[in-house]
Design an enzyme around this catalytic site. Structure first.
Site, PDB file in Angstrom:
ATOM      1  N   HIS A  32      46.294  52.072  46.398  1.00  0.00           N
ATOM      2  CA  HIS A  32      46.664  51.266  47.694  1.00  0.00           C
ATOM      3  C   HIS A  32      47.907  50.471  47.190  1.00  0.00           C
ATOM      4  CE1 HIS A  32      45.772  48.621  51.154  1.00  0.00           C
ATOM      5  NE2 HIS A  32      46.601  47.952  50.500  1.00  0.00           N
ATOM      6  N   GLU A  33      47.811  49.761  46.090  1.00  0.00           N
ATOM      7  CA  GLU A  33      49.109  48.833  45.605  1.00  0.00           C
ATOM      8  C   GLU A  33      50.240  49.710  45.299  1.00  0.00           C
ATOM      9  OE1 GLU A  33      48.934  45.811  46.411  1.00  0.00           O
ATOM     10  OE2 GLU A  33      46.821  45.950  47.096  1.00  0.00           O
ATOM     11  N   HIS A  83      51.999  50.804  48.160  1.00  0.00           N
ATOM     12  CA  HIS A  83      52.964  49.735  48.778  1.00  0.00           C
ATOM     13  C   HIS A  83      54.228  49.676  48.074  1.00  0.00           C
ATOM     14  CE1 HIS A  83      50.563  47.498  51.737  1.00  0.00           C
ATOM     15  NE2 HIS A  83      49.577  47.082  50.937  1.00  0.00           N
ATOM     16  N   GLU A 106      49.118  47.927  55.802  1.00  0.00           N
ATOM     17  CA  GLU A 106      47.977  48.285  55.104  1.00  0.00           C
ATOM     18  C   GLU A 106      47.156  49.474  55.443  1.00  0.00           C
ATOM     19  OE1 GLU A 106      46.594  46.212  52.961  1.00  0.00           O
ATOM     20  OE2 GLU A 106      48.481  45.489  52.780  1.00  0.00           O
TER      21      GLU A 106
END
Length: 371
Positions: free
Chosen positions: A143-144, A147, A194
């Site tokens: 997930h990060e 980003h 997100e």
């Protein structure tokens, strides 16, 4: 582990199971349409990079880097090595050439973030590390990294700065209103980002149940034996379709100050994407490459975003969204619909006499869950 069982450093390791790698994948492959259109528009603006470079001198980025370096634990082969392996693997799967530094920060609150203007850095809290198992944590690391690949860290840093600034100028007449208007817009974008990063986490972990478990634990703590994925997703359906127009307004007010969507909503959105043809095409190796990013048109992204919003509104079970859809489709008597909405949108008895009768047909009642 990646599909060839090797890290980017070439050190051989034994994979727990094989995972597909997405060479040269563009972030457009997994970005939510609303997130993608905003990013494409920003990247196309003339002088955008110059403005943000100038702004970087005002932002406390160097201070943040020094803070994490001095008061957190940097992930490496010698410290939190299991997180280091996950980070390398996530960057390999998403083909992110430069591995961002990662820190573990002492904080009982489960959280993770990717910030930085010049170079992204990833920070996870001890509360999150202690809460999640290996596969759940792998989805968070992915997930990060998602980003970082999307360039979200730049705007996240700006949002943090402006949120702090809003507190400092709260005493200035109208000054806080101007800053908070920007903060509110950035939060709306960040909530969509997100959803994009959740998709990137699924591409890295390639285990939907693990992603679901992680979101449940963030919502309900480390009591997995007391929770159920299907029941958790049913909460999202109840949240979306339950209540009347008053609840719809309260939902909007509740989400405005948040940087993240509600956890049940994130879980439902991720499951929906995992079952889509778009996800399957990526897993089959059919996805946009970074070499094609320069040919991306803002108008195309805006059309995709508009189509996505229109689809969401049309299929939504939320009373307010259903009212908007019906009115757009030519349904009349706005006053009667709103009165009934605030007195119980699913009421079957006409509250205001014969003039409201035609609006109480079954078609106007929010559909019940099929689950």
């Amino acid at each position: 582990m990646s599909d060839d069982g090797h890290e980017q450093t070439g050190r051989e390791r034994v994979p727990s199971r094989q995972r597909r790698r997405f060479a040269e994948i563009s972030s457009r492959a997994y970005e939510h349409p609303a997130d993608r259109s905003a990013l494409v528009a920003l990247r196309k603006l003339s002088g955008f990079d110059t403005v943000f470079k100038a702004l970087s001198g005002l932002l406390p980025e160097r201070s943040l880097r020094l803070l994490f370096l001095s008061d957190s634990v940097r992930v490496s082969e010698r410290q939190f090595s299991h997180l280091h392996d996950m980070l390398l693997d996530a960057c390999y799967i998403l083909d992110l050439e430069k591995v961002p530094p990662m820190y573990v920060n002492q904080d009982p609150q489960p959280n993770a973030m990717c910030i930085g203007l010049d170079e992204p850095i990833i920070v996870v809290t001890t509360g999150l590390v202690e809460l999640l198992d290996e596969e759940e944590m792998r989805a968070v690391v992915g997930h990060e990294v998602g980003h970082a690949l999307s360039g979200h860290s730049v705007y996240r840093t700006v949002l943090l700065f402006l949120t702090t600034l809003a507190l400092k100028v709260a005493w200035i007449p109208l000054g806080n209103l101007a800053v908070m208007a920007i903060v509110t817009a950035l939060r709306e974008w960040f909530r969509k980002s997100e959803l994009s990063a959740d998709r990137a986490g699924l591409l890295v972990g390639q285990d939907l149940r693990a992603s679901m478990r992680g979101l449940m634990k963030i919502a309900g703590g480390n009591h997995l034996h007391e929770m159920n994925v299907d029941a958790f997703l049913e909460q999202a359906e109840e949240y979306e379709g339950g209540g009347d127009l008053r609840d719809s307004v309260l939902k909007i007010l509740n989400v405005l100050p948040r940087s993240h969507p509600f956890t049940t909503v994130r879980a439902a959105e991720l499951k929906k994407w995992a079952e889509s043809r778009d996800y399957q095409r990526i897993m089959d190796g059919h996805y946009p490459r970074r070499t094609e990013d320069k040919d991306t048109k803002v108008s195309d992204s805006f059309r995709e975003s508009a189509a996505s919003y229109a689809s969401d509104v049309k299929t939504s079970k939320d009373p307010l969204m259903k009212l908007v859809t019906d009115l757009a489709g030519g349904a009349g008597d706005l006053g009667g619909r709103v009165r009934r909405g605030f007195n119980g949108f699913t009421s079957t008895a006409p509250p205001n006499g014969p003039e409201d009768g035609p609006e109480d047909s079954p078609a106007d009642t929010p559909p019940q869950s099929e689950r």
